[in-house]
Design a protein around this motif. Structure first.
Motif, PDB file in Angstrom:
ATOM      1  N   HIS A   1       9.632  -1.934 -51.940  1.00  0.00           N
ATOM      2  CA  HIS A   1      10.516  -1.558 -53.049  1.00  0.00           C
ATOM      3  C   HIS A   1      10.332  -0.100 -53.469  1.00  0.00           C
ATOM      4  O   HIS A   1      11.300   0.630 -53.627  1.00  0.00           O
ATOM      5  CB  HIS A   1      10.253  -2.483 -54.235  1.00  0.00           C
ATOM      6  N   ARG A   2       9.106   0.313 -53.641  1.00  0.00           N
ATOM      7  CA  ARG A   2       8.833   1.661 -54.143  1.00  0.00           C
ATOM      8  C   ARG A   2       8.862   2.713 -53.045  1.00  0.00           C
ATOM      9  O   ARG A   2       9.074   3.884 -53.307  1.00  0.00           O
ATOM     10  CB  ARG A   2       7.485   1.690 -54.851  1.00  0.00           C
ATOM     11  N   GLU A   3       8.614   2.297 -51.835  1.00  0.00           N
ATOM     12  CA  GLU A   3       8.490   3.240 -50.721  1.00  0.00           C
ATOM     13  C   GLU A   3       9.791   3.452 -49.962  1.00  0.00           C
ATOM     14  O   GLU A   3       9.876   4.332 -49.119  1.00  0.00           O
ATOM     15  CB  GLU A   3       7.430   2.730 -49.731  1.00  0.00           C
ATOM     16  N   ILE A   4      10.820   2.663 -50.241  1.00  0.00           N
ATOM     17  CA  ILE A   4      12.036   2.692 -49.430  1.00  0.00           C
ATOM     18  C   ILE A   4      12.704   4.065 -49.436  1.00  0.00           C
ATOM     19  O   ILE A   4      13.287   4.480 -48.430  1.00  0.00           O
ATOM     20  CB  ILE A   4      13.029   1.582 -49.845  1.00  0.00           C
ATOM     21  N   LEU A   5      12.602   4.795 -50.534  1.00  0.00           N
ATOM     22  CA  LEU A   5      13.240   6.114 -50.597  1.00  0.00           C
ATOM     23  C   LEU A   5      12.607   7.112 -49.630  1.00  0.00           C
ATOM     24  O   LEU A   5      13.230   8.108 -49.271  1.00  0.00           O
ATOM     25  CB  LEU A   5      13.204   6.666 -52.022  1.00  0.00           C
ATOM     26  N   ALA A   6      11.391   6.854 -49.182  1.00  0.00           N
ATOM     27  CA  ALA A   6      10.733   7.723 -48.214  1.00  0.00           C
ATOM     28  C   ALA A   6      10.842   7.175 -46.785  1.00  0.00           C
ATOM     29  O   ALA A   6      10.330   7.789 -45.848  1.00  0.00           O
ATOM     30  CB  ALA A   6       9.255   7.895 -48.587  1.00  0.00           C
ATOM     31  N   ASP A   7      11.514   6.044 -46.618  1.00  0.00           N
ATOM     32  CA  ASP A   7      11.621   5.401 -45.307  1.00  0.00           C
ATOM     33  C   ASP A   7      12.698   6.099 -44.465  1.00  0.00           C
ATOM     34  O   ASP A   7      13.849   6.198 -44.888  1.00  0.00           O
ATOM     35  CB  ASP A   7      11.986   3.926 -45.503  1.00  0.00           C
ATOM     36  N   PRO A   8      12.369   6.591 -43.265  1.00  0.00           N
ATOM     37  CA  PRO A   8      13.351   7.259 -42.400  1.00  0.00           C
ATOM     38  C   PRO A   8      14.566   6.383 -42.077  1.00  0.00           C
ATOM     39  O   PRO A   8      15.679   6.896 -41.937  1.00  0.00           O
ATOM     40  CB  PRO A   8      12.570   7.581 -41.127  1.00  0.00           C
ATOM     41  N   LYS A   9      14.369   5.055 -41.993  1.00  0.00           N
ATOM     42  CA  LYS A   9      15.504   4.159 -41.726  1.00  0.00           C
ATOM     43  C   LYS A   9      16.504   4.211 -42.877  1.00  0.00           C
ATOM     44  O   LYS A   9      17.713   4.193 -42.668  1.00  0.00           O
ATOM     45  CB  LYS A   9      15.019   2.724 -41.496  1.00  0.00           C
ATOM     46  N   PHE A  10      16.013   4.295 -44.095  1.00  0.00           N
ATOM     47  CA  PHE A  10      16.875   4.413 -45.273  1.00  0.00           C
ATOM     48  C   PHE A  10      17.696   5.694 -45.191  1.00  0.00           C
ATOM     49  O   PHE A  10      18.912   5.689 -45.399  1.00  0.00           O
ATOM     50  CB  PHE A  10      16.013   4.395 -46.543  1.00  0.00           C
ATOM     51  N   HIS A  11      17.036   6.804 -44.846  1.00  0.00           N
ATOM     52  CA  HIS A  11      17.728   8.091 -44.731  1.00  0.00           C
ATOM     53  C   HIS A  11      18.786   8.058 -43.638  1.00  0.00           C
ATOM     54  O   HIS A  11      19.893   8.586 -43.824  1.00  0.00           O
ATOM     55  CB  HIS A  11      16.726   9.214 -44.470  1.00  0.00           C
ATOM     56  N   GLN A  12      18.483   7.421 -42.517  1.00  0.00           N
ATOM     57  CA  GLN A  12      19.456   7.322 -41.426  1.00  0.00           C
ATOM     58  C   GLN A  12      20.707   6.564 -41.868  1.00  0.00           C
ATOM     59  O   GLN A  12      21.826   6.955 -41.531  1.00  0.00           O
ATOM     60  CB  GLN A  12      18.820   6.644 -40.213  1.00  0.00           C
ATOM     61  N   ILE A  13      20.527   5.486 -42.602  1.00  0.00           N
ATOM     62  CA  ILE A  13      21.670   4.695 -43.085  1.00  0.00           C
ATOM     63  C   ILE A  13      22.518   5.526 -44.039  1.00  0.00           C
ATOM     64  O   ILE A  13      23.751   5.560 -43.929  1.00  0.00           O
ATOM     65  CB  ILE A  13      21.195   3.389 -43.760  1.00  0.00           C
ATOM     66  N   ILE A  14      21.882   6.218 -44.964  1.00  0.00           N
ATOM     67  CA  ILE A  14      22.610   7.040 -45.936  1.00  0.00           C
ATOM     68  C   ILE A  14      23.385   8.155 -45.222  1.00  0.00           C
ATOM     69  O   ILE A  14      24.575   8.361 -45.480  1.00  0.00           O
ATOM     70  CB  ILE A  14      21.650   7.653 -46.985  1.00  0.00           C
ATOM     71  N   ILE A  15      22.739   8.850 -44.317  1.00  0.00           N
ATOM     72  CA  ILE A  15      23.400   9.942 -43.593  1.00  0.00           C
ATOM     73  C   ILE A  15      24.565   9.424 -42.774  1.00  0.00           C
ATOM     74  O   ILE A  15      25.662   9.998 -42.785  1.00  0.00           O
ATOM     75  CB  ILE A  15      22.380  10.721 -42.708  1.00  0.00           C
ATOM     76  N   ALA A  16      24.362   8.323 -42.061  1.00  0.00           N
ATOM     77  CA  ALA A  16      25.439   7.735 -41.261  1.00  0.00           C
ATOM     78  C   ALA A  16      26.604   7.321 -42.146  1.00  0.00           C
ATOM     79  O   ALA A  16      27.772   7.529 -41.783  1.00  0.00           O
ATOM     80  CB  ALA A  16      24.922   6.544 -40.457  1.00  0.00           C
ATOM     81  N   TYR A  17      26.319   6.775 -43.318  1.00  0.00           N
ATOM     82  CA  TYR A  17      27.382   6.318 -44.201  1.00  0.00           C
ATOM     83  C   TYR A  17      28.177   7.493 -44.784  1.00  0.00           C
ATOM     84  O   TYR A  17      29.402   7.486 -44.757  1.00  0.00           O
ATOM     85  CB  TYR A  17      26.816   5.456 -45.336  1.00  0.00           C
ATOM     86  N   VAL A  18      27.499   8.500 -45.289  1.00  0.00           N
ATOM     87  CA  VAL A  18      28.218   9.605 -45.936  1.00  0.00           C
ATOM     88  C   VAL A  18      28.923  10.522 -44.937  1.00  0.00           C
ATOM     89  O   VAL A  18      29.833  11.258 -45.319  1.00  0.00           O
ATOM     90  CB  VAL A  18      27.321  10.436 -46.885  1.00  0.00           C
ATOM     91  N   THR A  19      28.528  10.481 -43.673  1.00  0.00           N
ATOM     92  CA  THR A  19      29.195  11.320 -42.666  1.00  0.00           C
ATOM     93  C   THR A  19      30.219  10.558 -41.841  1.00  0.00           C
ATOM     94  O   THR A  19      30.878  11.148 -40.987  1.00  0.00           O
ATOM     95  CB  THR A  19      28.160  11.966 -41.732  1.00  0.00           C
ATOM     96  N   SER A  20      30.388   9.252 -42.111  1.00  0.00           N
ATOM     97  CA  SER A  20      31.365   8.473 -41.349  1.00  0.00           C
ATOM     98  C   SER A  20      32.767   8.742 -41.867  1.00  0.00           C
ATOM     99  O   SER A  20      32.963   9.152 -43.010  1.00  0.00           O
ATOM    100  CB  SER A  20      31.060   6.977 -41.428  1.00  0.00           C
ATOM    101  N   LYS A  21      33.761   8.503 -41.042  1.00  0.00           N
ATOM    102  CA  LYS A  21      35.152   8.758 -41.403  1.00  0.00           C
ATOM    103  C   LYS A  21      35.738   7.628 -42.263  1.00  0.00           C
ATOM    104  O   LYS A  21      36.728   7.815 -42.925  1.00  0.00           O
ATOM    105  CB  LYS A  21      36.003   8.893 -40.119  1.00  0.00           C
ATOM    106  N   SER A  22      35.133   6.432 -42.226  1.00  0.00           N
ATOM    107  CA  SER A  22      35.720   5.313 -42.978  1.00  0.00           C
ATOM    108  C   SER A  22      35.120   5.131 -44.336  1.00  0.00           C
ATOM    109  O   SER A  22      34.203   5.653 -44.738  1.00  0.00           O
ATOM    110  CB  SER A  22      35.557   4.007 -42.197  1.00  0.00           C
TER     111      SER A  22
END
Length: 157
Positions: free
Chosen positions: A136-157
């Motif tokens: 719960h507390r560490e998720i913001l530092a998790d590289p998988k979390f960052h990958q999901i956020i980046i993929a979502y904000v850079t997607s066309k849909s």
């Protein structure tokens, strides 16, 4: 009650800020989907997560002629009748684990609570990402979390 206690300013603030709020915090249930078009839920799963505790009544303790009574204490001698369903009981603390039920929470929030967002699927465009073992507390530092956020904000849909 607020009016009777001379808190008219507070009462007016509640009326202006909450009662007239278009998002409806006082007219909607917390269980309802939020009033948005898209929701992306990202949370960790399969960490032992506290669900509750078992208490017992404690005996009276007497010290220096003063009586001190604690009503309840954790019951560290309590045992589960069955360990089915991915539950464990340690020192009076009831935990959900990934064993049995298949999934558990993120170490802080139980899985059933995080998973509630899936009930909104008919009300909004919902995407859910469960990160195996993310705390719960560490998720913001998790590289998988960052990958999901980046993929979502850079997607066309």
């Amino acid at each position: 009650l607020l009016s009777n206690e001379g808190m008219g300013t507070t009462l007016a603030l509640i009326g202006d800020r909450y009662e007239k709020d278009e998002m409806g915090p006082r007219t909607r249930s917390a269980a309802d989907a939020p009033p948005v078009d898209r929701v992306v839920a990202i949370f960790g799963v399969n960490r032992p997560t506290e669900l509750g505790a078992v208490y017992r009544r404690r005996c009276i303790i007497v010290k220096d002629d003063h009586r001190v009574q604690k009503l309840h204490t954790l019951d560290s001698s309590a045992r589960l009748v069955s360990n089915k369903g991915g539950l464990s009981l340690k020192g009076g603390i009831l935990l959900e684990t990934e064993k049995g039920a298949g999934k558990s929470g993120d170490g802080t929030v139980p899985y059933w609570s995080m998973n509630h967002c899936r009930s909104w699927k008919d009300s909004c465009n919902l995407k859910v990402f469960e990160l195996q073992g993310a705390d719960h507390r560490e998720i913001l530092a998790d590289p998988k979390f960052h990958q999901i956020i980046i993929a979502y904000v850079t997607s066309k849909s």
